[in-house]
Design a protein around this motif. Structure first.
Motif, PDB file in Angstrom:
ATOM      1  N   PRO A  29     -10.034 -56.457  41.456  1.00  0.00           N
ATOM      2  CA  PRO A  29     -10.813 -55.363  40.869  1.00  0.00           C
ATOM      3  C   PRO A  29     -11.602 -55.907  39.675  1.00  0.00           C
ATOM      4  O   PRO A  29     -11.069 -56.699  38.899  1.00  0.00           O
ATOM      5  CB  PRO A  29      -9.762 -54.347  40.420  1.00  0.00           C
ATOM      6  CG  PRO A  29      -8.441 -54.865  40.879  1.00  0.00           C
ATOM      7  CD  PRO A  29      -8.587 -56.278  41.322  1.00  0.00           C
ATOM      8  N   GLY A  80     -14.645 -51.804  35.133  1.00  0.00           N
ATOM      9  CA  GLY A  80     -15.725 -51.154  35.880  1.00  0.00           C
ATOM     10  C   GLY A  80     -15.348 -50.951  37.318  1.00  0.00           C
ATOM     11  O   GLY A  80     -14.202 -51.163  37.707  1.00  0.00           O
ATOM     12  N   THR A  81     -16.304 -50.522  38.085  1.00  0.00           N
ATOM     13  CA  THR A  81     -16.038 -50.329  39.502  1.00  0.00           C
ATOM     14  C   THR A  81     -16.390 -51.606  40.249  1.00  0.00           C
ATOM     15  O   THR A  81     -16.958 -52.543  39.690  1.00  0.00           O
ATOM     16  CB  THR A  81     -16.904 -49.173  40.049  1.00  0.00           C
ATOM     17  OG1 THR A  81     -18.238 -49.430  39.646  1.00  0.00           O
ATOM     18  CG2 THR A  81     -16.423 -47.827  39.549  1.00  0.00           C
ATOM     19  N   GLY A  82     -16.031 -51.650  41.510  1.00  0.00           N
ATOM     20  CA  GLY A  82     -16.371 -52.805  42.339  1.00  0.00           C
ATOM     21  C   GLY A  82     -15.311 -53.890  42.283  1.00  0.00           C
ATOM     22  O   GLY A  82     -14.248 -53.712  41.687  1.00  0.00           O
ATOM     23  N   THR A  83     -15.616 -55.010  42.905  1.00  0.00           N
ATOM     24  CA  THR A  83     -14.641 -56.093  42.995  1.00  0.00           C
ATOM     25  C   THR A  83     -15.290 -57.437  42.686  1.00  0.00           C
ATOM     26  O   THR A  83     -16.508 -57.588  42.763  1.00  0.00           O
ATOM     27  CB  THR A  83     -14.060 -56.195  44.430  1.00  0.00           C
ATOM     28  OG1 THR A  83     -15.141 -56.337  45.345  1.00  0.00           O
ATOM     29  CG2 THR A  83     -13.213 -54.997  44.798  1.00  0.00           C
TER      30      THR A  83
END
Ligand SMILES: Nc1ncnc2c1ncn2[C@@H]1O[C@H](COP(=O)(O)OP(=O)(O)OP(=O)(O)O)[C@@H](O)[C@H]1O
Length: 336
Positions: free
Chosen positions: A12, A16-19
């Motif tokens: 992760p 924040g979001t996403g990977t």
């Protein structure tokens, strides 16, 4: 022996979001008895791949097979047993400072529930192998860095693993000690037949002990193969970095890279080529070095005037351990 099949690992993204895709589909095949180097720039995914290989991390997808057994989807119980099949040598040695040298080597056997006399016998055999029998009762703080890493190697071998993983095992050592520890790792490979995977950012490590290597960049394997083949390949990035020999091609010259191995390095093939094929040859770059215990010579040559390439190919095909690759049209690259 080890097959890595479409391995991916994502984390992760922090805050924040996403990977973060640390490994993006790794395919590798490491044969029994090899010393296999994994190299790459910082952030390329070397440590992540190593942690997947020694089962400290589970991959996001893909498989790792050791002698045909899939290690990537084992239950926790089976995982503990399988971890013993893979010994790891760490950059910072990771020895237990309150234990003697011999007790450090015995430690993985204690955890595995091996009987005291058997533990002791195996530790003594390994201490002899790494040349530290006389230090058996010393504590890690009384040893040099190189000696501590020898204990690290003995400990990693205690459970008789199928594979020895070396994680930047010489990066904390000075050059002379590095050579001794690398020689020890090569000896372990030769005498015990243990397959060795070396993760390193140092090309000199690959040059000294690896039989095969892979270049990792951006979470992908960019190229891999036997070190001698990579070195002889005029378009291999890793081969060029391992044995830089300058380059010859300019303005449409007819050029070739000639690679000789072992005793062929010392043969007078250049004068014979000129005489037998009737060509004028100029040397425009070259280097001879020892790679994984074998002499390898690389020579960039330029042919002047009309050259019969088939005749040149036939000449080299008849020479044992010498190969030619035409480099005309290959983008020029100047070695260090
Ligand atoms: N536990 C983690 N959580 C989040 N991101 C990670 C984690 N471990 C590694 N990464 C990221 O994955 C990518 C690959 O990192 P990795 O440490 O495997 O590279 P490396 O080639 O070993 O680098 P170095 O030579 O600097 O040690 C990097 O972008 C890194 O920031």
């Amino acid at each position: 022996m080890i097959v890595v099949d479409e391995l991916t690992k994502s984390y992760p993204a922090t805050g924040g979001t996403g990977t973060i895709d640390a490994l993006r589909g790794i395919d590798l095949r490491i044969d029994e008895g090899e010393v296999f180097g994994i190299v790459g720039p910082s952030g390329s995914g070397k440590s992540t791949l190593l942690r997947c290989l020694n089962l400290l991390e589970r991959p996001t997808s893909g498989r790792i097979l050791l002698r045909g057994e899939d290690l990537s989807h084992l239950s926790e119980g089976r995982l503990r047993g399988s971890r013993r099949r893979i010994g790891t040598v760490f950059q910072q040695f990771n020895l237990l400072h309150s234990r003697t040298v011999r007790a450090n080597v015995e430690f993985p056997l204690e955890v595995a529930g091996v009987r005291r006399t058997e533990r002791r016998d195996r530790a003594e055999t390994l201490l002899e192998l790494v040349g530290l029998t006389d230090k058996r009762d010393a504590f890690p703080s009384q040893l040099s860095g190189g000696q501590q890493q020898r204990v690290g190697v003995a400990r990693a071998l205690a459970a008789e693993p199928d594979v020895l993983l070396c994680d930047e095992a010489t990066s904390a050592l000075d050059p002379a000690t590095t050579e001794q520890v690398l020689d020890l790792i090569a000896t372990v490979n030769r005498t015990l037949g243990v397959t060795i995977v070396v993760v390193t950012h140092e090309l000199s490590v690959v040059r000294r002990i690896c039989t095969s290597a892979a270049l990792l960049d951006g979470g992908r394997i960019v190229e891999s193969g036997p070190v001698a083949d990579l070195v002889a390949d005029p378009v291999s990035r890793l081969g060029d970095a391992l044995l830089p020999a300058g380059v010859g091609e300019q303005n449409g010259d007819v050029t070739a890279l000639v690679t000789a191995r072992g005793s062929a390095v010392a043969t007078p093939w250049l004068s014979r080529l000129s005489r037998d094929v009737g060509v004028d040859v100029a040397v425009v770059g070259g280097r001879v070095d020892r790679v994984a215990g074998t002499d390898i010579g690389k020579l960039h040559v330029r042919f002047d005037g009309d050259v019969d390439r088939d005749a040149v190919d036939r000449f080299f095909a008849a020479l044992p351990d010498v190969t030619v690759a035409w480099t005309t049209g290959v983008v020029a690259r100047v070695g260090a």
